[in-house]
Motif scaffolding. Structure first.
Motif, PDB file in Angstrom:
ATOM      1  N   UNK A  65       1.008  -1.247   0.124  1.00  0.00           N
ATOM      2  CA  UNK A  65      -0.059   0.074   0.056  1.00  0.00           C
ATOM      3  C   UNK A  65       0.847   1.274   0.006  1.00  0.00           C
ATOM      4  N   UNK A  66       1.965   1.357   0.894  1.00  0.00           N
ATOM      5  CA  UNK A  66       2.740   2.459   0.863  1.00  0.00           C
ATOM      6  C   UNK A  66       3.427   2.838  -0.542  1.00  0.00           C
ATOM      7  N   UNK A  67       3.837   1.591  -1.162  1.00  0.00           N
ATOM      8  CA  UNK A  67       4.747   1.604  -2.366  1.00  0.00           C
ATOM      9  C   UNK A  67       3.801   2.214  -3.465  1.00  0.00           C
ATOM     10  N   UNK A  68       2.558   1.857  -3.164  1.00  0.00           N
ATOM     11  CA  UNK A  68       1.518   2.484  -4.256  1.00  0.00           C
ATOM     12  C   UNK A  68       1.394   4.051  -3.952  1.00  0.00           C
ATOM     13  N   UNK A  69       1.169   4.251  -2.796  1.00  0.00           N
ATOM     14  CA  UNK A  69       0.914   5.668  -2.521  1.00  0.00           C
ATOM     15  C   UNK A  69       2.123   6.682  -2.717  1.00  0.00           C
ATOM     16  N   UNK A  70       3.196   5.997  -2.731  1.00  0.00           N
ATOM     17  CA  UNK A  70       4.572   6.788  -2.942  1.00  0.00           C
ATOM     18  C   UNK A  70       4.647   6.838  -4.416  1.00  0.00           C
ATOM     19  N   UNK A  71       4.340   5.776  -5.225  1.00  0.00           N
ATOM     20  CA  UNK A  71       4.287   6.151  -6.776  1.00  0.00           C
ATOM     21  C   UNK A  71       3.267   7.144  -7.138  1.00  0.00           C
ATOM     22  N   UNK A  72       2.211   7.125  -6.328  1.00  0.00           N
ATOM     23  CA  UNK A  72       1.311   7.883  -6.773  1.00  0.00           C
ATOM     24  C   UNK A  72       1.405   9.654  -6.180  1.00  0.00           C
ATOM     25  N   UNK A  73       2.531   9.720  -5.475  1.00  0.00           N
ATOM     26  CA  UNK A  73       2.893  11.090  -5.029  1.00  0.00           C
ATOM     27  C   UNK A  73       2.113  11.593  -3.732  1.00  0.00           C
ATOM     28  N   UNK A  74       1.154  10.475  -3.178  1.00  0.00           N
ATOM     29  CA  UNK A  74       0.462  10.781  -1.994  1.00  0.00           C
ATOM     30  C   UNK A  74       1.128  10.380  -0.626  1.00  0.00           C
TER      31      UNK A  74
END
Length: 155
Positions: A46-55
C-alpha cells in the motif's frame, strides 16, 4: 468500533485517512498501520503504491515537520534528532535543514524573547538557566553564547 485492516483496500484507506490529516513519513505510517493490526506485506504494498502516486512523500513530510517544529520554537539540532528518531535518513535531514529557508539566528532570538521577555541575563545563574533552555530547544552553544552576550542584538 475499530476498522479491521485485513484487506489491501482497508490498509490503503486507513493510510490515506492518516495522510489526509497531516504528512507522515513512511516509517511513522508503517508503525501506525501495524498498531492497527495490518499485515506488514499489505502495508509495504500500500505504501509503495501511495509513494508512486505521489500521495506519500518523505520530502514533503520533512519540509512540513521542519517548518512546524521551527514555528514551535525548536532549533536545528533538536529537529535533526527528532527526524532521525522518525526513521529519516541523515543525508535527507541535513539537506532539508539546509534548504528550509529558516534563519536559525532569528528563530533563536524569537524563542528567547518569548521565553525571557528579551531580558539579557544579569548573573551567571540566569545565564546558565537561559542557556540550558535554549540548548534543550536545539540551538548551538555558539549561537546561544553570541545571543546572551548581546553581540547579535539589533535593537
Amino acid at each position: 468500533m475499530s476498522v479491521v485492516l485485513d484487506t489491501p483496500v482497508a490498509v490503503r484507506r486507513t493510510a490515506m485517512d492518516l495522510l489526509a490529516r497531516r504528512e507522515h513519513g513512511r516509517v511513522e505510517l508503517t508503525r501506525k498501520l501495524r498498531q492497527r493490526g495490518a499485515d506488514p506485506e499489505m502495508i509495504d504494498a500500500a505504501l509503495d503504491r501511495l509513494t508512486e502516486e505521489g500521495l506519500l512523500s518523505e520530502s514533503r513530510y520533512l519540509e512540513s515537520f521542519v517548518s512546524y517544529r521551527a514555528r514551535s520554537g525548536y532549533g536545528p539540532a533538536r529537529i535533526r534528532e527528532e527526524l532521525s528518531q522518525r526513521g529519516l535518513q541523515r543525508a535527507d535531514i541535513e539537506l532539508g535543514l539546509r534548504e528550509c529557508g529558516i534563519n536559525w539566528q532569528a528563530q533563536l532570538e524569537d524563542t528567547w524573547r518569548r521565553k525571557f521577555a528579551g531580558h539579557l541575563p544579569i548573573d551567571a545563574r540566569e545565564r546558565a538557566k537561559q542557556g540550558r533552555f535554549l540548548s534543550y530547544r536545539g540551538f548551538s552553544m555558539e549561537m546561544i553564547s553570541r545571543l546572551l552576550s548581546g553581540r547579535d542584538m539589533d535593537d
